[in-house]
Design a protein around this motif. Structure first.
Motif: not given
Ligand code: HEM
Length: 520
Positions: A175-189, A505-514
């Motif tokens: 059950s692959p899930v792209e977690v980076k986008n979900l985490l971004a939405r969590f912290t945005i909210d 400039f800030f450390l980020q993964s290149r794409g999503g984290i699946v």
């Protein structure tokens, strides 16, 4: 024809003068007998960044090459000489003991034409000190305590959204899930609610403007690297030319949101336990309150600090936990025990999540002094932020000539000084086998054995991260609810090792984290 020759002669003269100026500029370190690498004209020593390397590599290479040979080395950012510190005692002097000589960051901002850029991270001098004094009470334990229920509410919605994503794969082997986008939405909210008083609801509606502009703030650059270097090198000229740093649509959006919310709250007499309320209280402080522009700029920096840093930290932590199931299980057992005792994630429960803290945050002894209850959280977060230091370098500017102890070298007034955080965090003499993920490096006993400047994920001294407690709270709540409800493991699409974004400039993964996410 004569005009043509004249233009050509003028151009040749200008190029000649430019070449002379560059020779003079790039001779800065050689003339002072300081160890340095030869620069590439116009790009200095960062020519590879964004093309073949991330911003980490040049500093790691530089640190590895010169460490132990001198307390600092010479480096060039575009056309500007900067000193890179190579010795932890000197780091401590610059950041803590001799802070008054290095209190500036020297970032460009333009209060007149780009008011949103005049925020705490960028301000210097008296403006910075006054603003820091005003904002410090905003981040006390009591204030965090009051904001915790909002964070927990959003975390519950977050779990629901992850459940829905996992349910899509019901019956499948993975059950692959792209977690980076979900985490971004969590912290945005979370930060949208706490800094702007808005229910952004990007968890349920990924198309909301707040989410898009939040991303844009980090991905879109108003200026290219060369222009950015020139602006930093000549801030007075840049101000005179009315150069802005923040994109117009980003700036207009945040200004509008703050204006509308302030007007609404004032009209309706609304009070909430959030940063905006605290900023509003500062508006009418005796002896000079905050102007509307100042409030908007500070809300903006809380958003910048609270969104990307915390979601990246949690994303890196989940990737590491997926690759280290034993550490993940130890963190989960701790969450289960604490929840069994407290029945909910209240402030007391968070304090007891000791191992989880080791995985993500962590701190030097200096921070422990000011809030000893937070030590445990450092274990979990600490090791993640050691491996993935979101701010891979920190910068200070020398305010007066400063003689480096034990040498005849002087850091001249106006010189930027770089603290190579990521390189220090990967120094095998400080952290043996630096690539290994081992949260037990951050037990109180292990921390005690190290130099107090050996861990700098949140900076150090009076200019350290003001939002540390808030970031800690939201990352801890987010990870605790995830570990309580789900198991994470590598999926076929998981990048191992994780590839990093070369241009940020800030450390980020290149794409999503699946990751493979399994409901418990
Ligand atoms: C994982 C989360 C976070 C990380 C890794 C992080 C890291 C940092 C670092 C390395 C600095 C520079 C410190 C120095 O130069 O010594 C900094 C400064 C700052 N951070 Fe954070 N931060 C985080 C969360 C937050 C949050 C949640 C906020 C606000 C709500 C925030 C607001 C700020 C501000 C305003 C500054 C500038 C402080 C000053 O110059 O006085 N940060 N942060």
């Amino acid at each position: 024809m004569a005009l043509w020759w004249l233009s050509l002669a003028l151009l040749a003269t200008l190029l000649g003068l430019l070449a002379l100026w560059l020779r003079q500029t790039y001779g800065y370190w050689a003339r002072r007998g300081v160890l340095h690498d030869p620069p590439v004209w116009l790009y200095g020593n960062l020519h590879s960044v964004g093309r073949t390397t991330t911003a980490l590599e040049p500093f790691r290479r530089f640190y590895e090459r010169y460490k132990g040979r001198a307390p600092f080395g010479g480096f060039y950012f575009a056309v500007r000489g900067v000193a890179v510190l190579l010795d932890l005692e000197l780091v401590k002097l610059v950041m803590v003991k001799e802070f008054n000589s290095f209190a500036h960051r020297g970032n460009y901002y333009n209060e007149q034409d780009d008011p949103i850029s005049a925020h705490l991270f960028n301000l210097d001098g008296r403006d910075w000190r006054e603003m820091r004094n005003k904002l410090t009470p905003t981040f006390t334990s009591l204030k965090m305590h009051q904001m915790l229920p909002t964070v927990v509410d959003i975390a519950e919605r977050f779990v629901q959204v992850v459940r829905e994503q996992v349910a899509v794969h019901a019956g499948a082997a993975e059950s692959p899930v792209e977690v980076k986008n979900l985490l971004a939405r969590f912290t945005i909210d979370v930060i949208g609610s706490c800094a702007f008083g808005l229910d952004c609801n990007s968890l349920n509606d990924p198309d909301v403007e707040f989410y898009h502009l939040g991303h844009k703030t980090f991905t879109d650059r108003r200026h290219g690297r060369l222009a950015f270097g020139l602006i930093q090198a000549f801030p007075r000229l840049a101000r005179w030319l009315r150069i802005k740093m923040v994109s117009d649509d980003v700036s207009e959006f945040y200004m509008r949101v703050v204006r509308q919310t302030l007007e609404y709250r004032e009209r309706e007499g609304v009070r909430r336990n959030d940063f905006l309320n605290l900023l509003m209280e500062l508006r009418s402080e005796p002896g000079g309150g905050l102007s509307f522009n100042q409030i908007a700029a500070q809300a903006f920096v809380f958003f910048l600090g609270g969104f990307e840093t915390s979601s990246s930290t949690m994303g890196f932590a989940l990737h590491l936990l997926a690759l280290h199931p034993d550490v993940q299980q130890r963190g989960r057992v701790e969450v289960q025990q604490v929840l069994a005792k407290h029945r909910q994630l209240n402030y007391e429960a968070l304090r007891e999540l000791k191992y989880l803290k080791q995985i993500i945050y962590g701190e030097s002894r200096e921070l422990q002094f000011y809030d000893s209850q937070l030590i445990p959280f450092y274990f979990a977060t600490a090791e993640t932020l050691r491996k993935y230091s979101i701010a891979s370098i920190l910068i200070r500017k020398t305010l007066t000539d400063f003689r480096v102890p034990g040498t005849s070298h002087v850091l001249e007034a106006g010189l930027p000084v770089v603290i190579p955080v990521d390189a220090i965090h990967h120094d095998p003499d400080i952290y043996p086998e630096p690539e290994k993920f081992d949260p037990d490096r951050f037990t109180p006993e292990a921390i005690e054995q190290r130099h107090s400047a050996a861990y700098l994920a949140f900076g150090a001294g009076p200019r350290n991260c003001i939002g540390l407690r808030f970031g800690e709270m939201q990352s801890l709540v987010g990870l605790a609810v995830l570990l309580h409800n789900f198991r994470f493991s590598p999926a076929r699409e998981t990048e191992i090792p994780l590839q990093l974004n070369k241009t940020s400039f800030f450390l980020q993964s290149r794409g999503g984290i699946v990751l493979n996410v399994q409901q418990l």
